[in-house]
Scaffold this motif. Structure first.
Motif, PDB file in Angstrom:
ATOM      1  N   ALA A 247      49.502  51.555 102.048  1.00  0.00           N
ATOM      2  CA  ALA A 247      48.162  51.108 101.681  1.00  0.00           C
ATOM      3  C   ALA A 247      48.266  49.965 100.675  1.00  0.00           C
ATOM      4  CB  ALA A 247      47.361  52.270 101.089  1.00  0.00           C
ATOM      5  N   ASP A 248      47.454  48.915 100.882  1.00  0.00           N
ATOM      6  CA  ASP A 248      47.397  47.725 100.031  1.00  0.00           C
ATOM      7  C   ASP A 248      48.668  46.888 100.087  1.00  0.00           C
ATOM      8  OD1 ASP A 248      44.812  48.397  99.160  1.00  0.00           O
ATOM      9  OD2 ASP A 248      45.634  49.712  97.612  1.00  0.00           O
ATOM     10  N   GLN A 249      49.514  47.138 101.077  1.00  0.00           N
ATOM     11  CA  GLN A 249      50.715  46.318 101.242  1.00  0.00           C
ATOM     12  C   GLN A 249      50.335  44.963 101.829  1.00  0.00           C
ATOM     13  OE1 GLN A 249      53.922  48.264 103.310  1.00  0.00           O
ATOM     14  NE2 GLN A 249      55.025  46.361 103.690  1.00  0.00           N
ATOM     15  N   ARG A 250      51.046  43.909 101.415  1.00  0.00           N
ATOM     16  CA  ARG A 250      50.789  42.548 101.890  1.00  0.00           C
ATOM     17  C   ARG A 250      51.913  42.148 102.838  1.00  0.00           C
ATOM     18  NH1 ARG A 250      51.405  37.181  99.235  1.00  0.00           N
ATOM     19  NH2 ARG A 250      49.639  35.854  99.773  1.00  0.00           N
ATOM     20  N   ILE A 251      51.553  41.881 104.089  1.00  0.00           N
ATOM     21  CA  ILE A 251      52.544  41.582 105.127  1.00  0.00           C
ATOM     22  C   ILE A 251      52.518  40.088 105.432  1.00  0.00           C
ATOM     23  CG2 ILE A 251      53.236  42.041 107.508  1.00  0.00           C
ATOM     24  CD1 ILE A 251      51.887  44.732 107.288  1.00  0.00           C
ATOM     25  N   ARG A 252      53.707  39.488 105.548  1.00  0.00           N
ATOM     26  CA  ARG A 252      53.818  38.066 105.893  1.00  0.00           C
ATOM     27  C   ARG A 252      54.218  37.927 107.352  1.00  0.00           C
ATOM     28  NH1 ARG A 252      58.707  34.750 105.485  1.00  0.00           N
ATOM     29  NH2 ARG A 252      58.166  32.546 105.647  1.00  0.00           N
ATOM     30  N   LEU A 253      53.406  37.200 108.112  1.00  0.00           N
ATOM     31  CA  LEU A 253      53.689  36.921 109.513  1.00  0.00           C
ATOM     32  C   LEU A 253      53.987  35.423 109.627  1.00  0.00           C
ATOM     33  CD1 LEU A 253      50.866  39.075 111.121  1.00  0.00           C
ATOM     34  CD2 LEU A 253      53.261  39.675 110.826  1.00  0.00           C
ATOM     35  N   LYS A 254      55.243  35.086 109.788  1.00  0.00           N
ATOM     36  CA  LYS A 254      55.682  33.695 109.759  1.00  0.00           C
ATOM     37  C   LYS A 254      55.113  32.910 110.943  1.00  0.00           C
ATOM     38  CE  LYS A 254      59.850  30.885 109.287  1.00  0.00           C
ATOM     39  NZ  LYS A 254      61.331  30.894 109.233  1.00  0.00           N
ATOM     40  N   GLY A 255      54.594  31.712 110.629  1.00  0.00           N
ATOM     41  CA  GLY A 255      54.117  30.807 111.673  1.00  0.00           C
ATOM     42  C   GLY A 255      52.791  31.182 112.296  1.00  0.00           C
ATOM     43  N   LYS A 256      52.069  32.150 111.718  1.00  0.00           N
ATOM     44  CA  LYS A 256      50.788  32.571 112.279  1.00  0.00           C
ATOM     45  C   LYS A 256      49.600  32.026 111.491  1.00  0.00           C
ATOM     46  CE  LYS A 256      52.660  35.121 115.501  1.00  0.00           C
ATOM     47  NZ  LYS A 256      52.552  34.738 116.917  1.00  0.00           N
ATOM     48  N   GLY A 257      49.857  31.096 110.554  1.00  0.00           N
ATOM     49  CA  GLY A 257      48.777  30.535 109.759  1.00  0.00           C
ATOM     50  C   GLY A 257      48.172  29.303 110.400  1.00  0.00           C
ATOM     51  N   ALA A 258      47.645  28.404 109.565  1.00  0.00           N
ATOM     52  CA  ALA A 258      46.989  27.192 110.074  1.00  0.00           C
ATOM     53  C   ALA A 258      48.015  26.257 110.706  1.00  0.00           C
ATOM     54  CB  ALA A 258      46.257  26.490 108.932  1.00  0.00           C
ATOM     55  N   GLN A 259      47.569  25.485 111.684  1.00  0.00           N
ATOM     56  CA  GLN A 259      48.436  24.538 112.377  1.00  0.00           C
ATOM     57  C   GLN A 259      48.810  23.384 111.450  1.00  0.00           C
ATOM     58  OE1 GLN A 259      46.967  23.378 116.298  1.00  0.00           O
ATOM     59  NE2 GLN A 259      45.639  25.174 116.325  1.00  0.00           N
ATOM     60  N   GLY A 260      50.012  22.834 111.658  1.00  0.00           N
ATOM     61  CA  GLY A 260      50.469  21.714 110.854  1.00  0.00           C
ATOM     62  C   GLY A 260      49.898  20.396 111.354  1.00  0.00           C
ATOM     63  N   GLU A 261      50.140  19.350 110.578  1.00  0.00           N
ATOM     64  CA  GLU A 261      49.699  18.006 110.947  1.00  0.00           C
ATOM     65  C   GLU A 261      50.893  17.165 111.384  1.00  0.00           C
ATOM     66  OE1 GLU A 261      46.712  16.003 108.453  1.00  0.00           O
ATOM     67  OE2 GLU A 261      46.881  17.722 107.114  1.00  0.00           O
ATOM     68  N   ARG A 262      50.661  16.320 112.362  1.00  0.00           N
ATOM     69  CA  ARG A 262      51.667  15.383 112.844  1.00  0.00           C
ATOM     70  C   ARG A 262      52.972  16.081 113.217  1.00  0.00           C
ATOM     71  NH1 ARG A 262      49.224  13.043 108.456  1.00  0.00           N
ATOM     72  NH2 ARG A 262      50.944  13.564 107.062  1.00  0.00           N
ATOM     73  N   GLY A 263      52.854  17.210 113.906  1.00  0.00           N
ATOM     74  CA  GLY A 263      54.036  17.924 114.368  1.00  0.00           C
ATOM     75  C   GLY A 263      54.648  18.836 113.321  1.00  0.00           C
ATOM     76  N   GLY A 264      53.982  19.010 112.185  1.00  0.00           N
ATOM     77  CA  GLY A 264      54.507  19.880 111.138  1.00  0.00           C
ATOM     78  C   GLY A 264      54.437  21.345 111.534  1.00  0.00           C
ATOM     79  N   GLN A 265      55.245  22.156 110.886  1.00  0.00           N
ATOM     80  CA  GLN A 265      55.285  23.593 111.168  1.00  0.00           C
ATOM     81  C   GLN A 265      53.976  24.269 110.753  1.00  0.00           C
ATOM     82  OE1 GLN A 265      57.765  25.305 112.723  1.00  0.00           O
ATOM     83  NE2 GLN A 265      58.792  23.341 113.045  1.00  0.00           N
ATOM     84  N   PRO A 266      53.560  25.299 111.482  1.00  0.00           N
ATOM     85  CA  PRO A 266      52.360  26.028 111.056  1.00  0.00           C
ATOM     86  C   PRO A 266      52.635  26.827 109.792  1.00  0.00           C
ATOM     87  CG  PRO A 266      53.386  27.127 112.920  1.00  0.00           C
ATOM     88  CD  PRO A 266      54.117  25.833 112.746  1.00  0.00           C
ATOM     89  N   GLY A 267      51.575  27.151 109.075  1.00  0.00           N
ATOM     90  CA  GLY A 267      51.712  27.973 107.886  1.00  0.00           C
ATOM     91  C   GLY A 267      51.926  29.436 108.251  1.00  0.00           C
ATOM     92  N   ASP A 268      51.935  30.294 107.252  1.00  0.00           N
ATOM     93  CA  ASP A 268      52.145  31.722 107.464  1.00  0.00           C
ATOM     94  C   ASP A 268      50.830  32.480 107.297  1.00  0.00           C
ATOM     95  OD1 ASP A 268      54.848  31.191 107.783  1.00  0.00           O
ATOM     96  OD2 ASP A 268      55.301  31.527 105.670  1.00  0.00           O
ATOM     97  N   LEU A 269      50.780  33.646 107.897  1.00  0.00           N
ATOM     98  CA  LEU A 269      49.610  34.522 107.786  1.00  0.00           C
ATOM     99  C   LEU A 269      49.983  35.706 106.895  1.00  0.00           C
ATOM    100  CD1 LEU A 269      46.803  35.591 108.601  1.00  0.00           C
ATOM    101  CD2 LEU A 269      47.881  36.603 110.626  1.00  0.00           C
TER     102      LEU A 269
END
Length: 389
Positions: A247-269
């Motif tokens: 409960a209340d744990q924060r999980i990082r999902l790599k590459g599931k965040g906002a899209q990058g610009e000019r071919g940059g990598q997406p952020g994390d969720l």
């Protein structure tokens, strides 16, 4: 540092190291000279201060592998007669007269005609001229929350998450420029999005103020995104929450965040997980807990009791004779799922139930039991301890 300094100054000579010196040798020599000529150790000595600046400038170039390579190539180019400063026009002692300012700024005429001058070569080093392309930019990280049932948290679950994040504007395909126009590379940072501010032997990098870190300047902005190149985008995605999440744990999902610009990598969720309580079971780390009521005869005489589990058949545990209220027993492998796929245990706490109403044969049996155990005072040890016996 000017382009002329970059070509004319012998930084190896300034530090007193050979041209094939290793990075370790350069660093060691710099530290020794920096201590010797540091302004704090030579207060009021302008020559020492100037020497310290030269040492720091030389170290800035030679300590950076990329800049050192560019410096060596540029020095080699001029040393081999590719260009020569001074002279009195073409033919005078085989030299050609030109202005270093024109050479590095890429002005038209003379040496500057060749491909825009050497600004293209040294633009990244001096933040001048050049045709450096805007750099890819990583997407932003996104925060969201999800609430799981107790069972889903224990065993893991795939849940739909609806998120709103920044994505490339559809009206301009992320360029920020109005249809039919294109943005231009920021002349201040040359498309890098950051500028360096010198601090002696160190350089601090900060976002470019002119382009706000984008590396591009939009003269005719897109009416949809007003030149930002980004727009809010809502999407629903299926996300797997791993088994055993707390409960209340924060999980990082790599590459599931906002899209990058000019071919940059997406952020994390980043997903903060909330867990609904269970009416029967609790949790301690990887172990589940449950409280099981038992009758007085079962606790006194011993018994085999049946215990529920979270997602499976019941288990039977042997309750030893004379079990006290609060006794905890363990059902192995019936707890929460761990990261390695194994499971914790189910911790079973015994709660002796005292009947509220006793009549008939049960009452007579208890009266007989009280008479039979009248000499056994359960509080005798308490009073002995209170008196210090």
């Amino acid at each position: 540092m000017s382009g002329k300094d970059f070509v004319e100054k012998d930084y190896y000579k300034v530090l007193g190291v050979p041209k094939d010196a290793t990075a370790t040798e350069i660093k060691k020599t710099y530290r020794k000279l920096a201590r010797e000529f540091h302004p704090d150790a030579n207060k009021g000595d302008s020559k020492a201060e100037e020497r310290f600046k030269d040492i720091s400038e030389a170290y800035d170039v030679l300590s950076d592998e990329k800049r050192r390579k560019e410096y060596d190539e540029a020095r080699s180019l001029f040393a081999n007669g590719g260009f020569r400063a001074g002279g009195g026009g073409a033919g005078g002692n085989g030299s050609y007269s030109f202005d270093f300012g024109d050479l590095f700024s890429g002005s038209q005429g003379g040496a500057g005609q060749a491909g825009g001058g050497l600004g293209d070569v040294f633009g990244g080093l001096f933040n001048r001229g050049g045709t450096r392309q805007a750099q890819p930019r990583r997407g932003a990280d996104v925060e969201t929350e999800v609430t799981l049932s107790f069972e889903e948290a224990v065993d893991g679950a795939t849940v739909p998450l609806r998120m709103t994040s920044q994505a490339p504007c559809r009206g301009c395909n992320g360029t920020g420029a109005k249809s039919g126009t294109t943005p231009r590379v920021c002349p201040t940072c040359v498309g890098a999005g950051t500028v360096s501010r010198g601090q002696g032997a160190f350089a601090l990098s900060e976002p470019c103020k002119d382009c706000r870190g984008r590396g591009m300047i939009v003269d005719d902005p897109c009416p949809d995104c007003h030149g930002s190149g980004r727009a809010s985008s809502a999407r629903t995605m299926q996300v797997r929450i791993p088994a055993g999440v707390q409960a209340d744990q924060r999980i990082r999902l790599k590459g599931k965040g906002a899209q990058g610009e000019r071919g940059g990598q997406p952020g994390d969720l980043y997903v903060t997980v909330h867990v609904d309580p269970h009416p029967v079971f609790g949790r301690k780390g990887d172990n589940l807990t449950v409280t099981v009521p038992v009758a007085f005869p079962e606790a006194a005489l011993g018994a085999t009791i049946e215990v529920p589990t979270l997602n499976g058949p019941t288990v039977k545990l042997k309750l030893p004779p004379g079990s006290a209220n609060g006794l905890t027993m363990r059902a192995r492998g019936k707890g929460a799922t761990r990261k390695d796929g194994t499971r914790g245990d189910l911790l079973v706490t015994v709660e002796v139930v005292v009947p509220q109403h006793v009549t008939g044969d049960a009452l007579n049996a208890l009266e007989q039991y009280r008479e039979a155990t009248a000499s056994d005072d359960p509080r005798a040890a308490l009073f002995r301890a209170a008196k210090g016996a």
